[in-house]
Design a protein around this motif. Structure first.
Motif, PDB file in Angstrom:
ATOM      1  N   ASP A   1       0.807  -1.225   0.000  1.00  0.00           N
ATOM      2  CA  ASP A   1       0.000   0.000   0.000  1.00  0.00           C
ATOM      3  C   ASP A   1       0.839   1.275   0.000  1.00  0.00           C
ATOM      4  OD1 ASP A   1       0.923  -0.242   2.551  1.00  0.00           O
ATOM      5  OD2 ASP A   1      -1.045  -0.342   3.489  1.00  0.00           O
ATOM      6  N   ASN A   2       2.176   1.149   0.078  1.00  0.00           N
ATOM      7  CA  ASN A   2       3.090   2.299  -0.003  1.00  0.00           C
ATOM      8  C   ASN A   2       2.694   3.456   0.912  1.00  0.00           C
ATOM      9  OD1 ASN A   2       4.864   1.203  -2.005  1.00  0.00           O
ATOM     10  ND2 ASN A   2       3.223   1.519  -3.491  1.00  0.00           N
ATOM     11  N   LEU A   3       2.407   3.160   2.172  1.00  0.00           N
ATOM     12  CA  LEU A   3       2.041   4.224   3.108  1.00  0.00           C
ATOM     13  C   LEU A   3       3.199   5.197   3.298  1.00  0.00           C
ATOM     14  CD1 LEU A   3       0.131   2.242   5.872  1.00  0.00           C
ATOM     15  CD2 LEU A   3      -0.816   3.913   4.287  1.00  0.00           C
ATOM     16  N   VAL A   4       2.862   6.466   3.453  1.00  0.00           N
ATOM     17  CA  VAL A   4       3.833   7.523   3.707  1.00  0.00           C
ATOM     18  C   VAL A   4       3.403   8.226   4.989  1.00  0.00           C
ATOM     19  CG1 VAL A   4       4.836   9.673   2.849  1.00  0.00           C
ATOM     20  CG2 VAL A   4       4.268   7.833   1.247  1.00  0.00           C
ATOM     21  N   TYR A   5       4.350   8.415   5.894  1.00  0.00           N
ATOM     22  CA  TYR A   5       4.072   9.058   7.180  1.00  0.00           C
ATOM     23  C   TYR A   5       4.776  10.405   7.267  1.00  0.00           C
ATOM     24  CZ  TYR A   5       2.515   4.454   8.706  1.00  0.00           C
ATOM     25  OH  TYR A   5       1.848   3.260   8.816  1.00  0.00           O
ATOM     26  N   ASN A   6       4.081  11.408   7.783  1.00  0.00           N
ATOM     27  CA  ASN A   6       4.638  12.724   8.035  1.00  0.00           C
ATOM     28  C   ASN A   6       5.284  12.687   9.417  1.00  0.00           C
ATOM     29  OD1 ASN A   6       4.551  15.369   9.378  1.00  0.00           O
ATOM     30  ND2 ASN A   6       3.682  16.076   7.448  1.00  0.00           N
ATOM     31  N   LEU A   7       6.571  12.978   9.507  1.00  0.00           N
ATOM     32  CA  LEU A   7       7.276  12.885  10.779  1.00  0.00           C
ATOM     33  C   LEU A   7       6.982  14.045  11.736  1.00  0.00           C
ATOM     34  CD1 LEU A   7      10.727  11.474   9.650  1.00  0.00           C
ATOM     35  CD2 LEU A   7       8.789  10.257  10.649  1.00  0.00           C
ATOM     36  N   PHE A   8       6.426  15.130  11.244  1.00  0.00           N
ATOM     37  CA  PHE A   8       6.026  16.207  12.146  1.00  0.00           C
ATOM     38  C   PHE A   8       4.866  15.745  13.024  1.00  0.00           C
ATOM     39  CE2 PHE A   8       8.298  18.733   9.021  1.00  0.00           C
ATOM     40  CZ  PHE A   8       8.958  19.653   9.816  1.00  0.00           C
ATOM     41  N   LEU A   9       3.998  14.901  12.455  1.00  0.00           N
ATOM     42  CA  LEU A   9       2.803  14.453  13.158  1.00  0.00           C
ATOM     43  C   LEU A   9       2.825  12.972  13.542  1.00  0.00           C
ATOM     44  CD1 LEU A   9       0.228  16.217  10.807  1.00  0.00           C
ATOM     45  CD2 LEU A   9       1.099  17.042  12.999  1.00  0.00           C
ATOM     46  N   GLY A  10       3.587  12.179  12.815  1.00  0.00           N
ATOM     47  CA  GLY A  10       3.584  10.737  13.042  1.00  0.00           C
ATOM     48  C   GLY A  10       2.405  10.047  12.395  1.00  0.00           C
ATOM     49  N   LEU A  11       1.694  10.763  11.538  1.00  0.00           N
ATOM     50  CA  LEU A  11       0.490  10.229  10.893  1.00  0.00           C
ATOM     51  C   LEU A  11       0.744   9.908   9.430  1.00  0.00           C
ATOM     52  CD1 LEU A  11      -2.096  12.788  12.307  1.00  0.00           C
ATOM     53  CD2 LEU A  11      -1.590  10.489  13.177  1.00  0.00           C
ATOM     54  N   ALA A  12       0.003   8.930   8.930  1.00  0.00           N
ATOM     55  CA  ALA A  12       0.083   8.603   7.508  1.00  0.00           C
ATOM     56  C   ALA A  12      -0.576   9.722   6.713  1.00  0.00           C
ATOM     57  CB  ALA A  12      -0.606   7.277   7.226  1.00  0.00           C
ATOM     58  N   THR A  13      -0.073   9.965   5.511  1.00  0.00           N
ATOM     59  CA  THR A  13      -0.637  11.023   4.668  1.00  0.00           C
ATOM     60  C   THR A  13      -1.930  10.567   4.001  1.00  0.00           C
ATOM     61  OG1 THR A  13       0.772  10.328   2.829  1.00  0.00           O
ATOM     62  CG2 THR A  13       1.599  12.109   4.245  1.00  0.00           C
TER      63      THR A  13
ATOM     64  N   ASP B   1      -5.376   7.547   4.556  1.00  0.00           N
ATOM     65  CA  ASP B   1      -6.078   6.860   5.641  1.00  0.00           C
ATOM     66  C   ASP B   1      -5.313   5.623   6.093  1.00  0.00           C
ATOM     67  OD1 ASP B   1      -8.147   8.654   5.771  1.00  0.00           O
ATOM     68  OD2 ASP B   1      -9.386   7.570   4.330  1.00  0.00           O
ATOM     69  N   ALA B   2      -5.030   5.561   7.364  1.00  0.00           N
ATOM     70  CA  ALA B   2      -4.380   4.407   7.982  1.00  0.00           C
ATOM     71  C   ALA B   2      -4.893   4.312   9.415  1.00  0.00           C
ATOM     72  CB  ALA B   2      -2.873   4.566   7.968  1.00  0.00           C
ATOM     73  N   GLN B   3      -4.982   3.114   9.916  1.00  0.00           N
ATOM     74  CA  GLN B   3      -5.551   2.923  11.246  1.00  0.00           C
ATOM     75  C   GLN B   3      -4.647   3.416  12.367  1.00  0.00           C
ATOM     76  OE1 GLN B   3      -6.711  -1.095  12.094  1.00  0.00           O
ATOM     77  NE2 GLN B   3      -7.678  -0.547  14.018  1.00  0.00           N
ATOM     78  N   TYR B   4      -3.345   3.172  12.260  1.00  0.00           N
ATOM     79  CA  TYR B   4      -2.436   3.484  13.350  1.00  0.00           C
ATOM     80  C   TYR B   4      -1.406   4.544  12.961  1.00  0.00           C
ATOM     81  CZ  TYR B   4      -4.262  -0.776  15.426  1.00  0.00           C
ATOM     82  OH  TYR B   4      -5.098  -1.731  15.939  1.00  0.00           O
ATOM     83  N   PRO B   5      -1.074   5.442  13.911  1.00  0.00           N
ATOM     84  CA  PRO B   5       0.040   6.375  13.696  1.00  0.00           C
ATOM     85  C   PRO B   5       1.354   5.647  13.973  1.00  0.00           C
ATOM     86  CG  PRO B   5      -0.890   6.716  15.866  1.00  0.00           C
ATOM     87  CD  PRO B   5      -1.742   5.658  15.185  1.00  0.00           C
ATOM     88  N   LEU B   6       2.462   6.275  13.665  1.00  0.00           N
ATOM     89  CA  LEU B   6       3.768   5.698  13.977  1.00  0.00           C
ATOM     90  C   LEU B   6       3.905   5.507  15.486  1.00  0.00           C
ATOM     91  CD1 LEU B   6       6.158   7.747  11.666  1.00  0.00           C
ATOM     92  CD2 LEU B   6       5.442   5.362  11.396  1.00  0.00           C
ATOM     93  N   LYS B   7       4.702   4.515  15.854  1.00  0.00           N
ATOM     94  CA  LYS B   7       4.978   4.267  17.273  1.00  0.00           C
ATOM     95  C   LYS B   7       5.959   5.331  17.740  1.00  0.00           C
ATOM     96  CE  LYS B   7       6.752   0.799  20.398  1.00  0.00           C
ATOM     97  NZ  LYS B   7       5.988  -0.354  20.818  1.00  0.00           N
ATOM     98  N   GLU B   8       5.512   6.177  18.660  1.00  0.00           N
ATOM     99  CA  GLU B   8       6.341   7.288  19.126  1.00  0.00           C
ATOM    100  C   GLU B   8       7.014   6.950  20.441  1.00  0.00           C
ATOM    101  OE1 GLU B   8       6.241  12.138  19.477  1.00  0.00           O
ATOM    102  OE2 GLU B   8       4.348  11.065  19.254  1.00  0.00           O
ATOM    103  N   TYR B   9       8.233   7.443  20.598  1.00  0.00           N
ATOM    104  CA  TYR B   9       8.995   7.270  21.825  1.00  0.00           C
ATOM    105  C   TYR B   9       9.123   8.603  22.542  1.00  0.00           C
ATOM    106  CZ  TYR B   9      10.293   2.760  19.858  1.00  0.00           C
ATOM    107  OH  TYR B   9      10.262   1.502  19.334  1.00  0.00           O
ATOM    108  N   ARG B  10       9.355   8.543  23.841  1.00  0.00           N
ATOM    109  CA  ARG B  10       9.560   9.766  24.623  1.00  0.00           C
ATOM    110  C   ARG B  10      10.949  10.318  24.332  1.00  0.00           C
ATOM    111  NH1 ARG B  10       7.517   7.188  29.993  1.00  0.00           N
ATOM    112  NH2 ARG B  10       9.665   6.526  29.880  1.00  0.00           N
TER     113      ARG B  10
END
Length: 141
Positions: free
Chosen positions: A106-118, A120-129
């Motif tokens: 599906d070639n998902l692309v994620y924006n690193l400012f938000l951690g969200l896919a550009t 529709d995707a169910q999950y955002p990127l796994k973020e660390y503290r």
């Protein structure tokens, strides 16, 4: 009598607000792995993190490495694994500027400012503290 009614209402609210049916936001695709990454931004490899809009990939940590970005308002860090696929050879993200691309079908692309896919995707990127003190950044979970 008013105190009794208020106490009864509070008891009902507290007992129903923590049920087992509450939504669980843990991602079923990504395992929990201990992360503790020290980053010295004085070093040439990580110096770009001193400037907004720059991101780096750091291998050897997390599931498939860590993506770290200076958003201009702070530092954010994400696992370099597509959050919407089971861990596989195609789920490792590739850093391209301020985006991370998944090579699965599906070639998902994620924006690193938000951690969200550009898209529709169910999950955002796994973020660390992230903890920052001077030139040292520590990424932890």
């Amino acid at each position: 009598m008013k105190k009794f009614i208020a106490l009864t209402i509070c008891s009902i609210v507290f007992s129903t607000s923590c049920s087992k049916d509450d939504w669980d936001n843990r991602n079923p695709y990504l395992p929990e792995i201990a992360v503790n990454v020290p980053i010295n931004t004085s070093l040439p490899t990580y110096n770009t993190l001193n400037y907004p809009g720059n991101a780096v990939y750091i291998g050897g940590y997390g599931i498939n490495g860590i993506l770290v970005i200076n958003t201009g308002t702070g530092i954010r860090a994400f696992d370099a694994t597509c959050a919407n696929h089971a861990v596989s050879s195609c789920s490792k993200l590739t850093l391209e500027g301020v985006e991370a691309k998944c090579s699965c079908n599906d070639n998902l692309v994620y924006n690193l400012f938000l951690g969200l896919a550009t898209t529709d995707a169910q999950y955002p990127l796994k973020e660390y503290r992230v903890n920052q003190s001077g030139n040292m950044i520590t990424v932890i979970n």
